[in-house]
Design a protein around this motif. Structure first.
Motif, PDB file in Angstrom:
ATOM      1  N   GLU A 245       0.826  -1.218   0.000  1.00 46.26           N
ATOM      2  CA  GLU A 245       0.000   0.000   0.000  1.00 46.26           C
ATOM      3  C   GLU A 245       0.848   1.251   0.000  1.00 46.26           C
ATOM      4  OE1 GLU A 245      -3.292   0.642   2.818  1.00 46.26           O
ATOM      5  OE2 GLU A 245      -3.434  -1.566   2.839  1.00 46.26           O
ATOM      6  N   MET A 246       1.814   1.248   0.896  1.00 46.06           N
ATOM      7  CA  MET A 246       2.710   2.409   1.016  1.00 46.06           C
ATOM      8  C   MET A 246       3.383   2.704  -0.327  1.00 46.06           C
ATOM      9  SD  MET A 246       6.234   3.139   1.325  1.00 46.06           S
ATOM     10  CE  MET A 246       7.174   1.809   2.095  1.00 46.06           C
ATOM     11  N   CYS A 247       3.867   1.644  -0.993  1.00 47.86           N
ATOM     12  CA  CYS A 247       4.583   1.835  -2.259  1.00 47.86           C
ATOM     13  C   CYS A 247       3.645   2.302  -3.388  1.00 47.86           C
ATOM     14  CB  CYS A 247       5.308   0.555  -2.663  1.00 47.86           C
ATOM     15  SG  CYS A 247       6.754   0.239  -1.630  1.00 47.86           S
ATOM     16  N   ALA A 248       2.428   1.787  -3.344  1.00 38.37           N
ATOM     17  CA  ALA A 248       1.456   2.179  -4.382  1.00 38.37           C
ATOM     18  C   ALA A 248       1.252   3.695  -4.346  1.00 38.37           C
ATOM     19  CB  ALA A 248       0.135   1.461  -4.159  1.00 38.37           C
ATOM     20  N   GLU A 249       1.317   4.253  -3.151  1.00 37.43           N
ATOM     21  CA  GLU A 249       1.130   5.679  -2.990  1.00 37.43           C
ATOM     22  C   GLU A 249       2.409   6.443  -3.308  1.00 37.43           C
ATOM     23  OE1 GLU A 249      -0.137   8.267   0.814  1.00 37.43           O
ATOM     24  OE2 GLU A 249      -1.299   6.402   0.459  1.00 37.43           O
TER      25      GLU A 249
END
Lengths: 385, 385
Positions: free
Chosen positions: B44-48
């Protein structure tokens, strides 16, 4: 008695220095009572330099002459304990040159005998204990200024001695003549200070180099790892081949750290609260930010104390303290019975290296002496120098 | 190829830092090719944060995706070797996070495999090797500026970690999760530097304190005695409980001494002639007089070099050097095959403390692994944290 008449047994380099201080009136309440040496050349020298001082070539005669109230034993290390006993037997006070002896068994005999003569003064020549820097350091440690000790580390390699020094006399740096090298001759001061200030370790492991950079049978380099038995550890390093030697003592405790540089400067880092408490309440980023921001006053405060050293002052202090104890009971800075600790530690360091394993203190005295005697026998068969 | 597409395996603290540097364009000729992590929260963090970067939860898939030319293994230490092998197998270049592994047996497997793929770049993340101070130090030692080494001594206790750090994750500071404490996690940099600059010792004896000041199964304090087999010795001390830590490296040689303070300042004391020559030609009084007179220029000259450190610069240098090696063959500052030395030294220090005796290098790898596995089994039965 209002002054102490000191008999000097052995008027070599050290005995000669003390005779100089006393004859120049630098030592309060002390005069030279007599001098003893087995070397006829010394007799001639003394007849010229100290014409009014009785000279003996037999120390027992000097002890029994009525000319001395006390003696100092500036003779080879092996002889210190027996001379101490002979003096005390004759009710003559004793100031033992360091080290107290070569092996603990002989020092214990002296200590046991001295305990039967509590009315006599029995001191050991640990002049470094009179150094204001080490007195201050001991006071700080005793007062718990840095809390419980976690780690000690002393690199003391300012004892440079060239081959010419070792070649001066046949007995130097031999097992038979000295019973060791830097541990027995040069480093006893720091070995005593370390145990005086930080206590005796429970276990010792060492790596000792015999004749590493000098043509000698005994050690010229020592690395010893100490374990105090309560989690605290230490390292002690000394050598005689480092011409630009290091003298750096670091003591870390629960509440801070003390660093002594060159026996001249004490740096005290006092934590604002004990480390175990910081451990519970602070996180790593807090501390890193404080250090990176340059403002570390929330972690610790630093004090630096510088000391001036005056050559000879320490030796004069020991002689004066010894005289004062005889004359008015002033407490001794270095009671004779303390001398055994440094010998025990040095013996443990030697023994660990001979056995190739960690040894516990107190060490097996008989085993140490047997191993030392083996070295002496080997040396007789294959002399190094 | 004119830029390297790096796959980051594990986007925790370290991997995240590297991703930051690269995405900010700070690393010449390198872009993020893909990111891999098994933690869904990281996805999730990386997607953002990195919407255009492919994300994988399986590193083998990432290796086979065609999106990466190289990988960095910012994952728990045990995993470094196997991930290195899997990448090289697929002709993907490897930058191994330090330490190269937990035990030499696994690192050797990687090294052996890498040797079959000489066309691929295999580096290890020893960022301290890019520190200009240590490069200068290595250059001086290699050039023989202080002659043959006699003694090394490093006190590196600036690795303070509070209990909260250890309690962050279950795997931290456990035998199963990390395979050790300060030796495996914090000190590998200095262990590598020490062997890189001064060479590998032949024997090691250690006193290692497990859970001394922290509630952990692994070590938070280490004292190791090194023997280089040619007379030279060393001491290496590290700890994670010293909030005002010491970082002091001293190297003494035949021709002088180098002292490094706080990884910021090098003091070089160059003897005017080699000590063995002074030993033959000078006497003790000459030297004492020179020191007491304050003019020591006939003994040695002193040079002090100060260095500025820029946070992050070292990591960027390693990444750039790695990319340059891939792109144009620029020599690696830290070839992957070098990583085994630090692991071997750390293993020897652990093993000595487990066996309570001195160990020789190379150590018995099977014995080490058996002992390590015993620790893991014990820990499963009696977890400390």
């Amino acid at each position: 008695m209002n002054q102490v008449r000191l008999g000097i047994i052995g008027i070599g380099a050290q005995g000669g220095t003390y005779a100089g201080f006393i004859s120049e009136g630098k030592v309060k309440n002390m005069v030279i009572g007599a001098i003893c040496d087995i070397d006829p050349a010394k007799k001639e020298m003394c007849a010229e330099k100290y014409p009014d001082v009785p000279f003996y070539d037999n120390y027992i005669e000097m002890l029994e002459s009525g000319n001395v109230d006390a003696v100092v034993t500036t003779v080879p290390h092996y002889l210190h304990p027996e001379m101490g006993i002979e003096a005390l037997k004759r009710d003559v006070h004793v100031l033992l040159e360091k080290p107290a002896g070569v092996y603990t068994k002989q020092v214990k005999e002296l200590n046991d005998f001295a305990a039967t003569k509590p009315e006599l003064t029995y001191g050991v020549f640990f002049n470094q204990r009179t150094n204001p820097l080490y007195q201050k350091l001991k006071e700080m440690i005793d007062n718990g200024e840095i809390g419980k000790i976690r780690r000690t580390n002393w690199i003391i390699t300012t004892w440079w001695r060239p081959q010419g020094y070792y070649d001066q006399s046949a007995w130097r740096a031999t097992w038979e003549g000295e019973g060791g090298g830097v541990l027995v001759n040069q480093a006893p001061h720091q070995i005593d200070l370390l145990q005086w200030i930080c206590g005796m370790p429970k276990k010792v492991y060492s790596n000792v180099k015999y004749g590493f950079q000098r043509n000698i049978a005994v050690e010229d380099e020592v690395t010893a790892m100490l374990d105090y038995g309560n989690g605290a550890t230490g390292v002690f390093i000394t050598a005689t081949h480092d011409v630009v030697g290091t003298d750096r003592l670091e003591i870390m405790g629960d509440n801070g750290k003390i660093i002594v540089d060159d026996s001249k400067k004490i740096t005290i880092k006092r934590l604002v609260k004990p480390e175990p408490e910081m451990n519970k309440t602070m996180n790593m980023m807090d501390i890193m930010n404080l250090f990176m921001g340059g403002d570390t006053s929330d972690i610790y405060t630093e004090e630096v104390i510088e000391f001036e050293s005056v050559w000879g002052a320490q030796h004069i202090s020991v002689l004066e303290n010894f005289a004062a104890n005889i004359l008015d009971g002033t407490p001794l800075i270095a009671p004779g019975s303390d001398g055994i600790h440094g010998v025990a530690l040095a013996n443990a360091i030697h023994l660990s290296s001979w056995l190739g394993k960690e040894v516990e203190l107190p060490i097996d005295e008989e085993l140490f002496l047997a191993e030392l005697n083996k070295k002496i026998e080997e040396e007789k068969k294959n002399p190094i120098k």
